[in-house]
Design an enzyme around this catalytic site. Sequence first.
Site, PDB file in Angstrom:
ATOM      1  CE  LYS A 146      -3.509   2.378   2.698  1.00  0.00           C
ATOM      2  NZ  LYS A 146      -4.509   2.325   3.744  1.00  0.00           N
ATOM      3  CD  GLU A 167       9.236  -6.149   7.133  1.00  0.00           C
ATOM      4  OE1 GLU A 167       8.916  -5.065   6.585  1.00  0.00           O
ATOM      5  OE2 GLU A 167       9.161  -6.345   8.363  1.00  0.00           O
ATOM      6  N   GLY A 194      -4.873  -1.779   4.738  1.00  0.00           N
ATOM      7  CA  GLY A 194      -4.100  -2.930   4.277  1.00  0.00           C
ATOM      8  C   GLY A 194      -4.790  -4.259   4.563  1.00  0.00           C
ATOM      9  NE  ARG A 195      -6.536  -3.545  10.664  1.00  0.00           N
ATOM     10  CZ  ARG A 195      -5.839  -2.421  10.756  1.00  0.00           C
ATOM     11  NH1 ARG A 195      -4.679  -2.309  10.117  1.00  0.00           N
ATOM     12  NH2 ARG A 195      -6.277  -1.398  11.457  1.00  0.00           N
ATOM     13  CD  GLU A 242      -2.002  -4.236  11.231  1.00  0.00           C
ATOM     14  OE1 GLU A 242      -0.860  -3.771  11.169  1.00  0.00           O
ATOM     15  OE2 GLU A 242      -2.534  -4.828  10.270  1.00  0.00           O
ATOM     16  CG  HIS A 278      -5.208 -34.978  17.262  1.00  0.00           C
ATOM     17  ND1 HIS A 278      -5.412 -36.184  17.876  1.00  0.00           N
ATOM     18  CD2 HIS A 278      -6.164 -34.872  16.307  1.00  0.00           C
ATOM     19  CE1 HIS A 278      -6.440 -36.805  17.298  1.00  0.00           C
ATOM     20  NE2 HIS A 278      -6.919 -36.022  16.347  1.00  0.00           N
ATOM     21  CE  LYS A 303       6.092  -1.366  10.265  1.00  0.00           C
ATOM     22  NZ  LYS A 303       5.190  -0.778   9.275  1.00  0.00           N
TER      23      LYS A 303
HETATM   24  O1  F6P Z   1       3.288  -2.982   9.719  1.00  0.00           O
HETATM   25  C1  F6P Z   1       1.913  -3.191   9.575  1.00  0.00           C
HETATM   26  C2  F6P Z   1       1.435  -2.836   8.196  1.00  0.00           C
HETATM   27  O2  F6P Z   1       1.402  -1.469   8.030  1.00  0.00           O
HETATM   28  C3  F6P Z   1       0.064  -3.460   7.943  1.00  0.00           C
HETATM   29  O3  F6P Z   1      -0.962  -2.700   8.421  1.00  0.00           O
HETATM   30  C4  F6P Z   1       0.090  -3.614   6.478  1.00  0.00           C
HETATM   31  O4  F6P Z   1      -0.881  -4.508   6.037  1.00  0.00           O
HETATM   32  C5  F6P Z   1       1.499  -4.098   6.258  1.00  0.00           C
HETATM   33  O5  F6P Z   1       2.268  -3.391   7.202  1.00  0.00           O
HETATM   34  C6  F6P Z   1       2.052  -3.900   4.881  1.00  0.00           C
HETATM   35  O6  F6P Z   1       2.025  -2.560   4.506  1.00  0.00           O
HETATM   36  P1  F6P Z   1       2.191  -2.147   2.996  1.00  0.00           P
HETATM   37  O7  F6P Z   1       1.076  -2.746   2.215  1.00  0.00           O
HETATM   38  O8  F6P Z   1       2.159  -0.650   2.993  1.00  0.00           O
HETATM   39  O9  F6P Z   1       3.524  -2.669   2.520  1.00  0.00           O
END
Ligand code: F6P
Length: 550
Positions: free
Chosen positions: A210, A216, A270-271, A356, A387, A515
């Site tokens: 987003k 990452e 995002g979620r 979240e 289990h 972060k």
């Molecule tokens: O660190 C949490 C977050 O901001 C989430 O809310 C989001 O879904 C995820 O990181 C990834 O963010 P982006 O889509 O901006 O890479």
Amino acid sequence: MFGLSGDINKSRAWHKLAKYARKMQKVNMAEMFAKDKNRASRFAISLDNMYLDYSKNIIDSKAMLYLLALADKAGLKEKIMQMFEGDKINLTENRAVLHIALRNRDNHPIYVDGTDVMPEVNRVLAKIKDFSERVRLGTFTGHTGKKLTNIVNIGIGGSDLGPKMAVEALKRYHRKDMNFYFISNIDGTACAEVLDKLDPETTLFIVCSKTFTTIETLTNAKTCRKWLIDALGEPAVAKHFVAVSTNAAEVEKFGINVENMFEFWDFVGGRYSMWSAIGLIIAIAVGYDNFEKMLDGAYAMDMHFKNTEFASNMPVILALLSIWYVDFFGIRNQVIVPYDQYLNLLPAYLQQLVMESNGKSVDLNNNFISYATSPVIFGGAGTDVQHSFFQLLHQGTSFVPCDFIVPAISHNEIGNHHEILLANILAQSEALMKGKTTAEAAEELKAKGMSASKITSLKKFKTFKGNRPSNTIVFKKIDAYALGELIALYEHKTFVEGVIWNINSFDQMGVELGKQLALKIMPELQGEANPAAHDSSTNALISLIKSLRK
Ligand code: F6P
């Protein structure tokens, strides 16, 4: 104004509930079932092929009335309207919350700042349709003219969990000549393990972020880009990389042509984004028709949520039950158990959605709050988890409310597998509710011919206190429509909880501190330590790890 005018836990509705809950804590569900032959039908709701049985909860009609009064007190009706009408209910970020616009199948205008968002939503949907069909048919090919058969989603959090869960859930609808992969973790292993399986000529990377600033995702995308360029040269990037983002400038800076970018907007969290172009890999995997069916299912739940009185409103009832246990029984966990292998990623998806969204402790009036908010969500696919952690569900010192998710038909009706599975679900919810008294346990041991002393030594261990609540959500089978309905159900449940807790379910500031600190620690792992910046534990760990890496 979106927040409540006063503290919800100071309201009359809350106090009445608290008082009544103390009474209900002594009530036994099995006895309520025995007294009321209509209990199962009284506490059930259906929509299309989806059926929610919530009768195995520690509730009666009065408890439900008090809970519904709490929803009224929180102004829920008005707040649902505010969301559907595009009001900026994400107050801390000054944004509308319009994942519902992404599946607004009757296409009525929804305005944000005076502009109807639907033409843009429809434009991107048309782009998803066109691109996914060309990739599936092989008319959009790779740099060397080969069909793209390996599709890799690079993203994390909401840019990973939704599409990954849905692609897995709908595996039976996949195009058979294609493979789908997900890279999320910054751990190089995640990237290496996927790249090892791929041929650059047939691989398409979808970089989903987003913000397009997430370390990452950008690090993984850079590694994949280098891997591709090493094999096919720089010009190949245009044919093997597309991006999904709200941030065109960062996408361009990364080196992806904005023509290869699929937009979404800041009114999609995002979620809550699997319905947007973040779901591009879903459309490629199962075809655009199925992607649309998923939107249709979500839309059906949206309409149910928006238009149904609260007493028969699935998301509202699920949310109220959750609040009942969290705030009035002191229960801090909830477990989600889908009885379908294809839904095995659902608990992980719901962990982000719920925790979240509602793992917050400041209310919309800018005050720290004194009542409990989001429970901890965990779960896994049945029967596997029977289990593992079910021991605690049955005999732990406190109860954990359970959602059992049950497709009546399996995509793989092999032998009697599915009947065994179904019998297990029904048995688990019954066992949790009924339990087994110490006298019953003793009786059973006696019937097995055990000595009196052995019975005395074992009977308590064999006792199940019971009275442990669960919801059972049944539908016909897991297809795109049912998945859309199911996910929208939990989205709205989460929204209702947030409204009643008077929190903003749509920001996630709690992920920021870690972060920030990671950015400070990284140079210390590569070079000079800065002991003044940390506590003694962190300093010792930094130096230990550095020495182990020498
Ligand atoms: O660190 C949490 C977050 O901001 C989430 O809310 C989001 O879904 C995820 O990181 C990834 O963010 P982006 O889509 O901006 O890479």
